[in-house]
Write a protein that holds these residues in place. Structure first.
Motif, PDB file in Angstrom:
ATOM      1  N   TYR A  49     -25.555  41.721   4.636  1.00  0.00           N
ATOM      2  CA  TYR A  49     -25.961  40.811   5.819  1.00  0.00           C
ATOM      3  C   TYR A  49     -24.617  40.005   6.360  1.00  0.00           C
ATOM      4  O   TYR A  49     -24.001  39.444   5.667  1.00  0.00           O
ATOM      5  N   ALA A  50     -24.279  40.458   7.459  1.00  0.00           N
ATOM      6  CA  ALA A  50     -23.248  39.764   8.543  1.00  0.00           C
ATOM      7  C   ALA A  50     -23.403  38.159   8.297  1.00  0.00           C
ATOM      8  O   ALA A  50     -22.468  37.566   7.980  1.00  0.00           O
ATOM      9  N   GLY A  51     -24.804  37.505   8.155  1.00  0.00           N
ATOM     10  CA  GLY A  51     -25.028  36.412   8.306  1.00  0.00           C
ATOM     11  C   GLY A  51     -24.519  35.757   6.792  1.00  0.00           C
ATOM     12  O   GLY A  51     -24.380  34.516   6.927  1.00  0.00           O
ATOM     13  N   ASP A  52     -24.472  36.466   5.863  1.00  0.00           N
ATOM     14  CA  ASP A  52     -24.030  35.921   4.472  1.00  0.00           C
ATOM     15  C   ASP A  52     -22.371  35.341   4.653  1.00  0.00           C
ATOM     16  O   ASP A  52     -22.404  34.279   3.827  1.00  0.00           O
ATOM     17  N   ILE A  53     -21.791  35.870   5.355  1.00  0.00           N
ATOM     18  CA  ILE A  53     -20.466  35.512   5.709  1.00  0.00           C
ATOM     19  C   ILE A  53     -20.587  34.055   6.064  1.00  0.00           C
ATOM     20  O   ILE A  53     -19.807  33.170   5.545  1.00  0.00           O
ATOM     21  N   LEU A  54     -21.375  33.614   7.078  1.00  0.00           N
ATOM     22  CA  LEU A  54     -21.514  32.161   7.559  1.00  0.00           C
ATOM     23  C   LEU A  54     -21.994  31.379   6.276  1.00  0.00           C
ATOM     24  O   LEU A  54     -21.584  30.178   6.282  1.00  0.00           O
ATOM     25  N   HIS A  55     -22.845  31.802   5.750  1.00  0.00           N
ATOM     26  CA  HIS A  55     -23.549  31.032   4.710  1.00  0.00           C
ATOM     27  C   HIS A  55     -22.207  30.652   3.534  1.00  0.00           C
ATOM     28  O   HIS A  55     -22.011  29.524   3.080  1.00  0.00           O
ATOM     29  N   GLU A  56     -21.789  31.731   3.211  1.00  0.00           N
ATOM     30  CA  GLU A  56     -20.636  31.373   2.104  1.00  0.00           C
ATOM     31  C   GLU A  56     -19.610  30.605   2.810  1.00  0.00           C
ATOM     32  O   GLU A  56     -18.881  29.751   2.018  1.00  0.00           O
ATOM     33  N   ALA A  57     -19.266  30.667   4.091  1.00  0.00           N
ATOM     34  CA  ALA A  57     -18.049  30.005   4.742  1.00  0.00           C
ATOM     35  C   ALA A  57     -18.620  28.517   4.540  1.00  0.00           C
ATOM     36  O   ALA A  57     -17.964  27.518   4.655  1.00  0.00           O
ATOM     37  N   GLY A  58     -19.974  28.165   5.060  1.00  0.00           N
ATOM     38  CA  GLY A  58     -20.633  26.987   4.903  1.00  0.00           C
ATOM     39  C   GLY A  58     -20.510  26.384   3.662  1.00  0.00           C
ATOM     40  O   GLY A  58     -20.142  24.956   3.490  1.00  0.00           O
ATOM     41  N   HIS A  59     -20.174  26.863   2.533  1.00  0.00           N
ATOM     42  CA  HIS A  59     -19.920  26.224   1.357  1.00  0.00           C
ATOM     43  C   HIS A  59     -18.474  25.803   1.270  1.00  0.00           C
ATOM     44  O   HIS A  59     -18.119  24.607   0.723  1.00  0.00           O
ATOM     45  N   ILE A  60     -17.617  26.530   1.904  1.00  0.00           N
ATOM     46  CA  ILE A  60     -16.200  26.070   1.888  1.00  0.00           C
ATOM     47  C   ILE A  60     -16.306  24.926   2.854  1.00  0.00           C
ATOM     48  O   ILE A  60     -15.693  23.817   2.633  1.00  0.00           O
ATOM     49  N   ALA A  61     -17.029  24.826   4.200  1.00  0.00           N
ATOM     50  CA  ALA A  61     -16.750  23.982   5.154  1.00  0.00           C
ATOM     51  C   ALA A  61     -17.354  22.750   4.671  1.00  0.00           C
ATOM     52  O   ALA A  61     -16.921  21.320   5.071  1.00  0.00           O
ATOM     53  N   VAL A  62     -18.357  22.534   3.809  1.00  0.00           N
ATOM     54  CA  VAL A  62     -19.128  21.489   3.394  1.00  0.00           C
ATOM     55  C   VAL A  62     -18.805  21.117   1.965  1.00  0.00           C
ATOM     56  O   VAL A  62     -19.195  19.925   1.606  1.00  0.00           O
ATOM     57  N   CYS A  63     -17.910  21.676   1.463  1.00  0.00           N
ATOM     58  CA  CYS A  63     -17.608  21.318  -0.027  1.00  0.00           C
ATOM     59  C   CYS A  63     -16.776  19.788   0.007  1.00  0.00           C
ATOM     60  O   CYS A  63     -16.167  19.631   0.841  1.00  0.00           O
ATOM     61  N   GLU A  64     -17.107  19.050  -1.098  1.00  0.00           N
ATOM     62  CA  GLU A  64     -16.350  18.129  -1.446  1.00  0.00           C
ATOM     63  C   GLU A  64     -14.875  18.386  -1.224  1.00  0.00           C
ATOM     64  O   GLU A  64     -14.319  19.176  -1.905  1.00  0.00           O
ATOM     65  N   PRO A  65     -14.079  17.707  -0.357  1.00  0.00           N
ATOM     66  CA  PRO A  65     -12.749  18.066   0.066  1.00  0.00           C
ATOM     67  C   PRO A  65     -11.758  18.129  -1.064  1.00  0.00           C
ATOM     68  O   PRO A  65     -10.788  19.151  -1.321  1.00  0.00           O
ATOM     69  N   THR A  66     -12.029  17.360  -2.192  1.00  0.00           N
ATOM     70  CA  THR A  66     -11.076  17.458  -3.356  1.00  0.00           C
ATOM     71  C   THR A  66     -11.306  18.395  -4.266  1.00  0.00           C
ATOM     72  O   THR A  66     -10.784  18.689  -5.215  1.00  0.00           O
ATOM     73  N   GLU A  67     -12.622  19.204  -4.123  1.00  0.00           N
ATOM     74  CA  GLU A  67     -12.968  20.270  -5.003  1.00  0.00           C
ATOM     75  C   GLU A  67     -12.978  21.546  -4.276  1.00  0.00           C
ATOM     76  O   GLU A  67     -13.218  22.720  -4.991  1.00  0.00           O
ATOM     77  N   ARG A  68     -12.832  21.750  -3.031  1.00  0.00           N
ATOM     78  CA  ARG A  68     -12.672  22.922  -2.208  1.00  0.00           C
ATOM     79  C   ARG A  68     -12.060  24.033  -2.893  1.00  0.00           C
ATOM     80  O   ARG A  68     -12.237  25.236  -2.865  1.00  0.00           O
ATOM     81  N   HIS A  69     -10.606  23.771  -3.349  1.00  0.00           N
ATOM     82  CA  HIS A  69      -9.904  24.529  -4.048  1.00  0.00           C
ATOM     83  C   HIS A  69     -10.377  25.344  -5.353  1.00  0.00           C
ATOM     84  O   HIS A  69      -9.790  26.420  -5.678  1.00  0.00           O
ATOM     85  N   LEU A  70     -11.395  24.768  -5.635  1.00  0.00           N
ATOM     86  CA  LEU A  70     -11.982  25.268  -7.076  1.00  0.00           C
ATOM     87  C   LEU A  70     -13.227  26.328  -6.690  1.00  0.00           C
ATOM     88  O   LEU A  70     -13.734  26.929  -7.612  1.00  0.00           O
ATOM     89  N   LEU A  71     -13.684  26.422  -5.580  1.00  0.00           N
ATOM     90  CA  LEU A  71     -14.555  27.062  -4.995  1.00  0.00           C
ATOM     91  C   LEU A  71     -14.087  28.708  -5.564  1.00  0.00           C
ATOM     92  O   LEU A  71     -13.217  29.478  -5.036  1.00  0.00           O
ATOM     93  N   SER A  72     -14.675  29.264  -6.616  1.00  0.00           N
ATOM     94  CA  SER A  72     -14.574  30.650  -6.909  1.00  0.00           C
ATOM     95  C   SER A  72     -15.751  31.253  -7.624  1.00  0.00           C
ATOM     96  O   SER A  72     -16.548  30.692  -8.298  1.00  0.00           O
ATOM     97  N   GLY A  73     -16.019  32.477  -7.226  1.00  0.00           N
ATOM     98  CA  GLY A  73     -17.360  33.389  -7.711  1.00  0.00           C
ATOM     99  C   GLY A  73     -18.503  32.535  -7.131  1.00  0.00           C
ATOM    100  O   GLY A  73     -18.591  32.198  -5.990  1.00  0.00           O
TER     101      GLY A  73
END
Length: 168
Positions: A49-73
């Motif tokens: 689903y193309a929309g899943d790209i935005l959902h996962e991008a949303g996790h990057i966008a709203v993530c606690e900034p100090t933890e963003r670099h830890l997002l994996s898997g």
């Protein structure tokens, strides 16, 4: 490449969400998508689903900034289970709805029937009725001025941190 995917990727480039087109050889939480150290890897051949790209991008966008670099898997397995990150899932959903509306595509592209544990129709209704779902967090993180401004975000990437620097 599908026109919907092109529009989504152009949007991500514009707002500077880090992504990379890749060939993924291992199983992933969502087909064709993998978070790796705060970068969204996208295999368009495996994407369901193309929309899943935005959902996962949303996790990057709203993530606690100090933890963003830890997002994996899987985002919930890749990070410590801190109290301040529990609302990020609903914030990522609200963010992805705002993003798809900004792009000019139907909300159902993001809230598709194949996701959200069968509750996509209910979520679509929530957003059509302007009910609260993630908007208070977007406001608290200064991504919108007030919940009434949703879906018009003033910033697409969260900069406000709630983390105590001594504990990060």
């Amino acid at each position: 490449m599908d026109q919907t995917i092109r529009k989504i990727l152009t949007f991500l480039e514009t707002i500077e969400v880090p992504f990379q087109l890749s060939r993924l050889t291992s199983d992933t939480f969502l087909p064709g998508l993998k978070l790796q150290q705060g970068v969204l890897l996208i295999d368009v051949e495996k994407l369901s689903y193309a929309g899943d790209i935005l959902h996962e991008a949303g996790h990057i966008a709203v993530c606690e900034p100090t933890e963003r670099h830890l997002l994996s898997g899987d985002v919930y397995k890749s990070r410590s289970n801190k109290n301040w990150m529990k609302g990020e899932e609903i914030a990522a959903i609200a963010w992805s709805v705002a993003a798809i509306q900004h792009i000019g595509l139907p909300t159902s592209v993001v809230l598709h029937p194949g996701g959200y544990k069968g509750s996509s129709e209910n979520l679509i209704m929530v957003f059509e009725k302007n009910e609260l779902y993630g908007q208070p967090l977007l406001a608290a993180w200064e991504m919108i001025d007030s919940i009434e401004d949703f879906p018009a975000l003033k910033t697409w990437i969260r900069e406000v941190s709630w983390a105590d620097p001594a504990t990060v």
